[in-house]
Design a protein around this motif. Structure first.
Motif, mmCIF file in Angstrom:
data_model
loop_
_atom_site.group_PDB
_atom_site.id
_atom_site.type_symbol
_atom_site.label_atom_id
_atom_site.label_comp_id
_atom_site.label_asym_id
_atom_site.label_seq_id
_atom_site.Cartn_x
_atom_site.Cartn_y
_atom_site.Cartn_z
ATOM 1 N N GLU A 116 0.839 -1.203 0.000
ATOM 2 C CA GLU A 116 0.000 0.000 0.000
ATOM 3 C C GLU A 116 0.880 1.262 0.000
ATOM 4 O O GLU A 116 0.591 2.233 -0.692
ATOM 5 C CB GLU A 116 -0.917 -0.014 1.224
ATOM 6 C CG GLU A 116 -1.972 1.068 1.240
ATOM 7 C CD GLU A 116 -2.940 0.988 0.045
ATOM 8 O OE1 GLU A 116 -3.040 -0.100 -0.566
ATOM 9 O OE2 GLU A 116 -3.557 2.011 -0.265
ATOM 10 N N ARG A 134 2.060 1.690 -3.422
ATOM 11 C CA ARG A 134 1.018 2.258 -4.280
ATOM 12 C C ARG A 134 0.941 3.765 -4.060
ATOM 13 O O ARG A 134 0.785 4.540 -5.003
ATOM 14 C CB ARG A 134 -0.330 1.609 -3.958
ATOM 15 C CG ARG A 134 -1.360 1.820 -5.033
ATOM 16 C CD ARG A 134 -2.580 0.971 -4.783
ATOM 17 N NE ARG A 134 -3.443 1.591 -3.789
ATOM 18 C CZ ARG A 134 -4.593 2.201 -4.099
ATOM 19 N NH1 ARG A 134 -5.006 2.250 -5.351
ATOM 20 N NH2 ARG A 134 -5.333 2.755 -3.168
ATOM 21 N N GLY A 135 1.087 4.185 -2.798
ATOM 22 C CA GLY A 135 1.081 5.607 -2.487
ATOM 23 C C GLY A 135 2.193 6.336 -3.213
ATOM 24 O O GLY A 135 1.988 7.401 -3.794
ATOM 25 N N THR A 152 1.200 6.171 -7.189
ATOM 26 C CA THR A 152 0.027 6.851 -7.726
ATOM 27 C C THR A 152 -0.307 8.134 -6.971
ATOM 28 O O THR A 152 -1.049 8.972 -7.478
ATOM 29 C CB THR A 152 -1.210 5.945 -7.625
ATOM 30 O OG1 THR A 152 -1.482 5.721 -6.229
ATOM 31 C CG2 THR A 152 -0.958 4.601 -8.299
ATOM 32 N N TRP A 195 -2.016 8.033 -4.263
ATOM 33 C CA TRP A 195 -3.239 7.740 -3.506
ATOM 34 C C TRP A 195 -3.047 6.507 -2.631
ATOM 35 O O TRP A 195 -2.385 5.563 -3.031
ATOM 36 C CB TRP A 195 -4.424 7.485 -4.453
ATOM 37 C CG TRP A 195 -4.733 8.701 -5.269
ATOM 38 C CD1 TRP A 195 -4.265 8.987 -6.507
ATOM 39 C CD2 TRP A 195 -5.551 9.802 -4.880
ATOM 40 N NE1 TRP A 195 -4.732 10.210 -6.933
ATOM 41 C CE2 TRP A 195 -5.522 10.738 -5.956
ATOM 42 C CE3 TRP A 195 -6.301 10.101 -3.738
ATOM 43 C CZ2 TRP A 195 -6.219 11.945 -5.905
ATOM 44 C CZ3 TRP A 195 -6.997 11.298 -3.703
ATOM 45 C CH2 TRP A 195 -6.949 12.207 -4.772
ATOM 46 N N VAL A 196 -3.629 6.546 -1.433
ATOM 47 C CA VAL A 196 -3.641 5.346 -0.586
ATOM 48 C C VAL A 196 -5.060 5.119 -0.091
ATOM 49 O O VAL A 196 -5.888 6.027 -0.117
ATOM 50 C CB VAL A 196 -2.705 5.500 0.636
ATOM 51 C CG1 VAL A 196 -1.255 5.479 0.198
ATOM 52 C CG2 VAL A 196 -3.023 6.757 1.419
ATOM 53 N N GLU A 197 -5.329 3.898 0.368
ATOM 54 C CA GLU A 197 -6.665 3.610 0.891
ATOM 55 C C GLU A 197 -6.865 4.289 2.229
ATOM 56 O O GLU A 197 -5.961 4.333 3.057
ATOM 57 C CB GLU A 197 -6.837 2.096 1.039
ATOM 58 C CG GLU A 197 -7.324 1.449 -0.236
ATOM 59 C CD GLU A 197 -7.268 -0.059 -0.160
ATOM 60 O OE1 GLU A 197 -7.182 -0.575 0.974
ATOM 61 O OE2 GLU A 197 -7.297 -0.693 -1.228
ATOM 62 N N ARG A 198 -8.110 4.768 2.426
ATOM 63 C CA ARG A 198 -8.427 5.477 3.657
ATOM 64 C C ARG A 198 -8.154 4.596 4.885
ATOM 65 O O ARG A 198 -7.564 5.046 5.861
ATOM 66 C CB ARG A 198 -9.901 5.885 3.619
ATOM 67 C CG ARG A 198 -10.270 7.004 4.543
ATOM 68 C CD ARG A 198 -11.706 7.427 4.327
ATOM 69 N NE ARG A 198 -11.873 8.169 3.080
ATOM 70 C CZ ARG A 198 -11.682 9.502 2.986
ATOM 71 N NH1 ARG A 198 -11.329 10.192 4.032
ATOM 72 N NH2 ARG A 198 -11.861 10.117 1.839
ATOM 73 N N GLY A 199 -8.553 3.330 4.804
ATOM 74 C CA GLY A 199 -8.392 2.419 5.939
ATOM 75 C C GLY A 199 -6.928 2.249 6.322
ATOM 76 O O GLY A 199 -6.570 2.315 7.511
ATOM 77 N N TRP A 200 -6.080 2.097 5.312
ATOM 78 C CA TRP A 200 -4.632 1.936 5.548
ATOM 79 C C TRP A 200 -4.072 3.196 6.204
ATOM 80 O O TRP A 200 -3.324 3.141 7.169
ATOM 81 C CB TRP A 200 -3.944 1.662 4.207
ATOM 82 C CG TRP A 200 -2.449 1.525 4.290
ATOM 83 C CD1 TRP A 200 -1.760 0.382 4.563
ATOM 84 C CD2 TRP A 200 -1.467 2.556 4.102
ATOM 85 N NE1 TRP A 200 -0.410 0.633 4.556
ATOM 86 C CE2 TRP A 200 -0.202 1.960 4.273
ATOM 87 C CE3 TRP A 200 -1.540 3.927 3.805
ATOM 88 C CZ2 TRP A 200 0.990 2.682 4.151
ATOM 89 C CZ3 TRP A 200 -0.364 4.641 3.684
ATOM 90 C CH2 TRP A 200 0.887 4.018 3.862
ATOM 91 N N ARG A 254 -5.718 5.441 7.962
ATOM 92 C CA ARG A 254 -6.219 5.557 9.348
ATOM 93 C C ARG A 254 -5.416 4.681 10.276
ATOM 94 O O ARG A 254 -5.125 5.046 11.407
ATOM 95 C CB ARG A 254 -7.694 5.134 9.399
ATOM 96 C CG ARG A 254 -8.606 6.173 8.819
ATOM 97 C CD ARG A 254 -9.825 6.396 9.726
ATOM 98 N NE ARG A 254 -10.641 7.453 9.138
ATOM 99 C CZ ARG A 254 -11.624 7.216 8.257
ATOM 100 N NH1 ARG A 254 -11.944 5.970 7.934
ATOM 101 N NH2 ARG A 254 -12.302 8.215 7.736
#
Lengths: 190, 229
Positions: A160, A163-164, A167, A169-174, A176
């Motif tokens: 993740e 990916r950040g 791109t 962008w990262v997932e909100r859950g990750w 948090r």
């Protein structure tokens, strides 16, 4: 920015290995070419950073990296205890480990650059300095190699985060979970 | 705080440069002792791990053995000659034991070299009066070296067949390399294949790239190493 720096850094490390490790030197040969590549990749390694200073977003990240808060001490203590639970490792956009790595590698690159230039332009400094610079350059190179390998290993372990980097962008859950204080930090800055 | 880490790295780097002469001596002693007992060979990968380092200026070097190796002596001589490895071995051999000093800083203590005195090969060929210097060429196809005639006639300049009391291995420049005891090791050309007597000194490979032609250890290239002879 990160990619250019990484490419230059890896080229620098690869050519260093080809100059230094006897087995690799034997395999690669072409010493003048490898030396030239090493010198120029080394010289250019700080260039993306310097260009990045023109960007406000990059300067904001540098401010984040530079600022150590109480939560960073908590994070470092947890790291020393090998405590991996996210609760005991509070972090903003950058965790304390990333902050320490960023500033250490920045300092190390500058030392490598300075000692490297002393070896490259031999007429700039007296001879004793050059021998001493070689000594520092050799041992710090070993440390940089190990630390950068650790940096890459950390990245490989966290898709993740990669990916950040790729791109933006990262997932909100990750975010948090791993960087709980980030959201608050964003609103503070704004 | 981040800034403080950057600055302390710079401080440590500067301190390292200042303290290097002391640190280096201590580490060399320590690593030298460790390397003697190290079966893995890992200590050789550490800086100052001791021993020789392999430098080649080309991507690959052909291998030569008893059947394929030839050394030619030509140029301003009365009797040009070509030697095979066996012919060189049959000539009187001289052995020297001296330190080897590389211009990049590493030094290997008390290394035996043996082979034919260069002066013997020059005498056999008969240098003409107009011959004042020697040009050496190598079968790697790129490297070259030079000496003045008086340097070449020294007793400690050998066409070396053995190094550390073993035949010179390929990676050390075998089967035959030049050995110039009093000079930095780049003068001791590896993979020697040609000795040409010339009327003036023609700078060799590294010398065209900034190294001194008269490469006396401790008195050239801006270095102050202890002389090897």
């Amino acid at each position: 920015m990160h990619r250019t720096t990484a490419a230059l850094m890896l080229l620098c490390i690869a050519t260093a290995a080809a100059l230094y490790v006897p087995q690799l030197a034997e395999l690669v040969g072409r010493r003048p070419l490898v030396v030239t590549l090493h010198q120029w990749s080394g010289l250019l390694t700080p260039a993306p950073f310097l260009l990045g200073l023109a960007s406000p977003a990059f300067r904001a990240d540098l401010r984040r990296l530079n600022r150590f808060g109480a939560h960073d001490r908590t994070w470092l203590r947890a790291a020393r205890r090998r405590d991996r639970s996210p609760e005991s490792r509070p972090a903003g956009k950058f965790n304390a480990g990333q902050k320490v790595y960023a500033s250490w590698i920045a300092g190390a690159v500058l030392v490598m650059l300075a000692t490297g230039l002393m070896m490259w332009f031999t007429s700039l400094t007296p001879l004793v300095w050059r021998t001493s610079a070689t000594f520092v350059h050799d041992w710090l190179a070993l440390a940089v190699g190990i630390v950068v390998a650790g940096h890459v290993a950390k990245a490989l372990a966290d898709p993740e985060a990669r990916r950040g980097m790729r791109t933006g962008w990262v997932e909100r859950g990750w975010a948090r979970r791993e960087h709980a204080l980030w959201a608050a930090d964003e609103t503070d800055d704004a | 705080m981040g800034r403080r880490i950057v600055l302390s790295m710079l401080g440590l780097g500067a301190a390292g440069v200042v303290a290097a002469p002391q640190l280096q001596g201590g580490l060399e002693a320590l690593l030298g002792a460790a390397a003697d007992k190290d079966p893995t060979g890992l200590t050789e990968l550490l800086p100052n791990g001791g021993g020789f380092r392999y430098y080649s200026v080309v991507s690959s070097v052909p291998r030569k053995d008893e059947s394929s190796y030839r050394l030619t002596v030509d140029g301003l001589v009365d009797r040009p000659a070509t030697y095979t490895l066996d012919q060189l071995r049959a000539l009187p051999q001289t052995r020297t034991v001296r330190d080897v000093q590389c211009v990049t800083g590493w030094r290997v203590p008390q290394t035996p070299f043996s082979g034919v005195k260069l002066s013997a090969l020059l005498d056999a060929a008969g240098v003409r009066p107009e011959g004042k210097a020697i040009r050496f060429t190598c079968f790697d196809g790129a490297y070259s070296e030079s000496l003045t005639l008086s340097q070449a006639r020294r007793d400690d300049v050998l066409v070396a067949l053995r190094m550390q009391d073993k035949p010179v291995s390929h990676s050390h420049g075998g089967p035959v390399r030049l050995y110039v005891a009093p000079m930095y090791f780049y003068k001791s050309a590896k993979w020697l294949s040609g000795i040409t007597v010339t009327s003036d000194v023609r700078p060799g490979y590294w010398e065209e790239r900034g190294y001194d032609v008269d490469a006396w250890v401790g008195r050239s290239n801006g270095r102050t190493d202890a002389p090897t002879v």
